[in-house]
Design a protein around this motif. Structure first.
Motif, PDB file in Angstrom:
ATOM      1  N   VAL A 122      -4.004  -5.168 -10.801  1.00  0.00           N
ATOM      2  CA  VAL A 122      -4.963  -5.138 -11.902  1.00  0.00           C
ATOM      3  C   VAL A 122      -5.418  -6.563 -12.213  1.00  0.00           C
ATOM      4  CG1 VAL A 122      -5.312  -4.542 -14.325  1.00  0.00           C
ATOM      5  CG2 VAL A 122      -3.973  -3.032 -12.848  1.00  0.00           C
ATOM      6  N   VAL A 123      -6.714  -6.793 -12.168  1.00  0.00           N
ATOM      7  CA  VAL A 123      -7.269  -8.114 -12.458  1.00  0.00           C
ATOM      8  C   VAL A 123      -7.965  -8.142 -13.818  1.00  0.00           C
ATOM      9  CG1 VAL A 123      -7.523  -8.722 -10.038  1.00  0.00           C
ATOM     10  CG2 VAL A 123      -9.405  -7.562 -11.205  1.00  0.00           C
ATOM     11  N   ARG A 124      -8.203  -6.979 -14.392  1.00  0.00           N
ATOM     12  CA  ARG A 124      -8.749  -6.914 -15.746  1.00  0.00           C
ATOM     13  C   ARG A 124      -8.272  -5.631 -16.390  1.00  0.00           C
ATOM     14  NH1 ARG A 124     -14.966  -7.794 -17.907  1.00  0.00           N
ATOM     15  NH2 ARG A 124     -14.636  -6.936 -19.990  1.00  0.00           N
ATOM     16  N   ASP A 125      -7.738  -5.741 -17.593  1.00  0.00           N
ATOM     17  CA  ASP A 125      -7.225  -4.586 -18.321  1.00  0.00           C
ATOM     18  C   ASP A 125      -7.681  -4.717 -19.765  1.00  0.00           C
ATOM     19  OD1 ASP A 125      -5.891  -2.493 -19.444  1.00  0.00           O
ATOM     20  OD2 ASP A 125      -3.880  -3.184 -18.951  1.00  0.00           O
ATOM     21  N   GLN A 126      -8.734  -4.020 -20.111  1.00  0.00           N
ATOM     22  CA  GLN A 126      -9.328  -4.139 -21.444  1.00  0.00           C
ATOM     23  C   GLN A 126      -9.217  -2.806 -22.167  1.00  0.00           C
ATOM     24  OE1 GLN A 126     -13.386  -5.459 -21.459  1.00  0.00           O
ATOM     25  NE2 GLN A 126     -13.505  -5.554 -23.672  1.00  0.00           N
ATOM     26  N   GLN A 127      -8.440  -2.811 -23.242  1.00  0.00           N
ATOM     27  CA  GLN A 127      -8.307  -1.615 -24.054  1.00  0.00           C
ATOM     28  C   GLN A 127      -9.526  -1.498 -24.972  1.00  0.00           C
ATOM     29  OE1 GLN A 127      -6.113   0.665 -23.797  1.00  0.00           O
ATOM     30  NE2 GLN A 127      -4.425  -0.242 -22.660  1.00  0.00           N
ATOM     31  N   LEU A 128     -10.177  -0.362 -24.927  1.00  0.00           N
ATOM     32  CA  LEU A 128     -11.382  -0.149 -25.734  1.00  0.00           C
ATOM     33  C   LEU A 128     -10.997   0.623 -27.003  1.00  0.00           C
ATOM     34  CD1 LEU A 128     -13.820   0.752 -22.810  1.00  0.00           C
ATOM     35  CD2 LEU A 128     -13.363  -1.482 -23.848  1.00  0.00           C
ATOM     36  N   TYR A 129     -10.354  -0.128 -27.911  1.00  0.00           N
ATOM     37  CA  TYR A 129      -9.805   0.511 -29.100  1.00  0.00           C
ATOM     38  C   TYR A 129     -10.861   0.842 -30.146  1.00  0.00           C
ATOM     39  CZ  TYR A 129      -5.142  -0.749 -27.422  1.00  0.00           C
ATOM     40  OH  TYR A 129      -3.989  -0.864 -26.692  1.00  0.00           O
ATOM     41  N   GLU A 130     -12.046   0.242 -30.051  1.00  0.00           N
ATOM     42  CA  GLU A 130     -13.070   0.503 -31.058  1.00  0.00           C
ATOM     43  C   GLU A 130     -13.399   1.988 -31.146  1.00  0.00           C
ATOM     44  OE1 GLU A 130     -17.757  -0.481 -32.053  1.00  0.00           O
ATOM     45  OE2 GLU A 130     -16.696  -1.692 -30.575  1.00  0.00           O
ATOM     46  N   GLY A 131     -13.533   2.637 -29.985  1.00  0.00           N
ATOM     47  CA  GLY A 131     -13.854   4.062 -29.977  1.00  0.00           C
ATOM     48  C   GLY A 131     -12.771   4.899 -30.625  1.00  0.00           C
ATOM     49  N   THR A 132     -11.498   4.541 -30.403  1.00  0.00           N
ATOM     50  CA  THR A 132     -10.388   5.268 -31.021  1.00  0.00           C
ATOM     51  C   THR A 132     -10.419   5.125 -32.531  1.00  0.00           C
ATOM     52  OG1 THR A 132      -9.019   4.924 -29.053  1.00  0.00           O
ATOM     53  CG2 THR A 132      -7.883   5.519 -31.072  1.00  0.00           C
ATOM     54  N   VAL A 133     -10.694   3.917 -33.014  1.00  0.00           N
ATOM     55  CA  VAL A 133     -10.772   3.678 -34.459  1.00  0.00           C
ATOM     56  C   VAL A 133     -11.874   4.517 -35.090  1.00  0.00           C
ATOM     57  CG1 VAL A 133     -11.398   1.956 -36.195  1.00  0.00           C
ATOM     58  CG2 VAL A 133      -9.754   1.380 -34.394  1.00  0.00           C
ATOM     59  N   ARG A 134     -13.048   4.501 -34.481  1.00  0.00           N
ATOM     60  CA  ARG A 134     -14.170   5.258 -35.033  1.00  0.00           C
ATOM     61  C   ARG A 134     -13.885   6.761 -34.992  1.00  0.00           C
ATOM     62  NH1 ARG A 134     -18.857   2.371 -35.838  1.00  0.00           N
ATOM     63  NH2 ARG A 134     -18.868   0.234 -35.005  1.00  0.00           N
ATOM     64  N   ARG A 135     -13.267   7.229 -33.900  1.00  0.00           N
ATOM     65  CA  ARG A 135     -12.974   8.667 -33.794  1.00  0.00           C
ATOM     66  C   ARG A 135     -11.937   9.082 -34.830  1.00  0.00           C
ATOM     67  NH1 ARG A 135     -10.137  12.132 -29.878  1.00  0.00           N
ATOM     68  NH2 ARG A 135      -9.377  10.307 -28.750  1.00  0.00           N
ATOM     69  N   PHE A 136     -10.955   8.220 -35.076  1.00  0.00           N
ATOM     70  CA  PHE A 136      -9.939   8.517 -36.081  1.00  0.00           C
ATOM     71  C   PHE A 136     -10.552   8.656 -37.472  1.00  0.00           C
ATOM     72  CE2 PHE A 136      -7.101   6.476 -39.267  1.00  0.00           C
ATOM     73  CZ  PHE A 136      -6.183   7.504 -39.392  1.00  0.00           C
ATOM     74  N   LEU A 137     -11.382   7.700 -37.869  1.00  0.00           N
ATOM     75  CA  LEU A 137     -11.994   7.757 -39.201  1.00  0.00           C
ATOM     76  C   LEU A 137     -12.953   8.930 -39.313  1.00  0.00           C
ATOM     77  CD1 LEU A 137     -12.611   3.939 -39.789  1.00  0.00           C
ATOM     78  CD2 LEU A 137     -10.815   5.364 -40.793  1.00  0.00           C
TER      79      LEU A 137
END
Length: 235
Positions: A92-107
């Protein structure tokens, strides 16, 4: 460096393959070094199945492959495939967690009308919630759900997410909350008033990608004033 193994095969026996993977998970409990596994089926070719397995390092993957249980399950897996599976080893040379979508879906989910879903796809089983409205921290998914239901029983509300910033295993959302007071809230009988509140929530994500901890900050004093709870004190 994180290591990922890509396994591809063709099979018409996906249900049996899933049961086989369940057996492997059970048999290797406490032994396996794999940290995450995803199985997908090709939309354009239902017989094409891809599994992505993540390990902390290449060496961990090799130790996992050398487990006796892995060898036995692999032979049974081959028997379920129409042709020999192929393996691709990826550093793995790049591992970016896209947490913004999870936050918006939770709210968004918190504010959606109807029965509150279990949220176990978004929240860790041992989630810790810190909210100044509560004298103690809320610990555990069931207790967090009870806390959310308290707000939902008292208000019909929506979140407007103004900003989401993410770094590492943390994300922070700045939001505006608009609501109608419809039920008892901290001893205040329903008033039918339209109320609004601004606030921020800091999220910590666990290794499983789910929300493991939250810190809520909101204008509680302003909310109580809008509900009329401070009228007597102001006179």
């Amino acid at each position: 460096m994180t290591f990922v193994q890509l396994i591809e095969c063709r099979t018409s026996r996906l249900d049996e393959m899933n049961r086989l993977m369940d057996d492997w998970v059970e048999q290797t409990r406490g032994k396996r070094t794999a940290t995450h596994a995803v199985v997908g089926k090709d939309r354009s070719d239902a017989s094409h199945v891809v599994e992505v397995v993540e390990f902390p390092t290449y060496e961990d993957a090799m130790r996992n492959s050398n487990l006796p249980e892995t060898g036995r399950i692999f032979q049974e897996l081959v028997a379920l495939c129409d042709e020999m599976p192929t393996f691709t080893d990826l550093d793995v040379v790049r591992d970016q967690q896209l947490y913004e979508g999870t936050v918006r879906r939770f709210l968004d989910t918190l504010a959606t009308a109807g029965e509150l879903p279990p949220l176990n796809d978004l929240l860790d089983e041992d989630i810790h919630s810190h909210d100044p409205i509560n004298p103690q921290n809320t610990i555990g998914l069931d207790n967090a759900l009870s806390e959310y239901r308290m707000w939902r029983d008292a208000f019909d509300f929506t979140f407007t997410v103004e900003d989401v910033l993410a770094q590492g295993d943390r994300a922070c959302a700045r939001w505006t909350w608009n609501a109608t007071h419809k039920g008892d809230f901290l001893g205040i009988a329903p008033t039918g008033r339209q109320v609004a509140m601004t606030g921020m929530t800091l999220f910590r994500f666990g290794d499983n990608g789910k929300i493991a901890e939250t810190w809520w900050q909101h204008d509680q004093l302003g909310l109580m004033q809008q509900l009329g709870a401070l009228d007597q004190l102001e006179q």
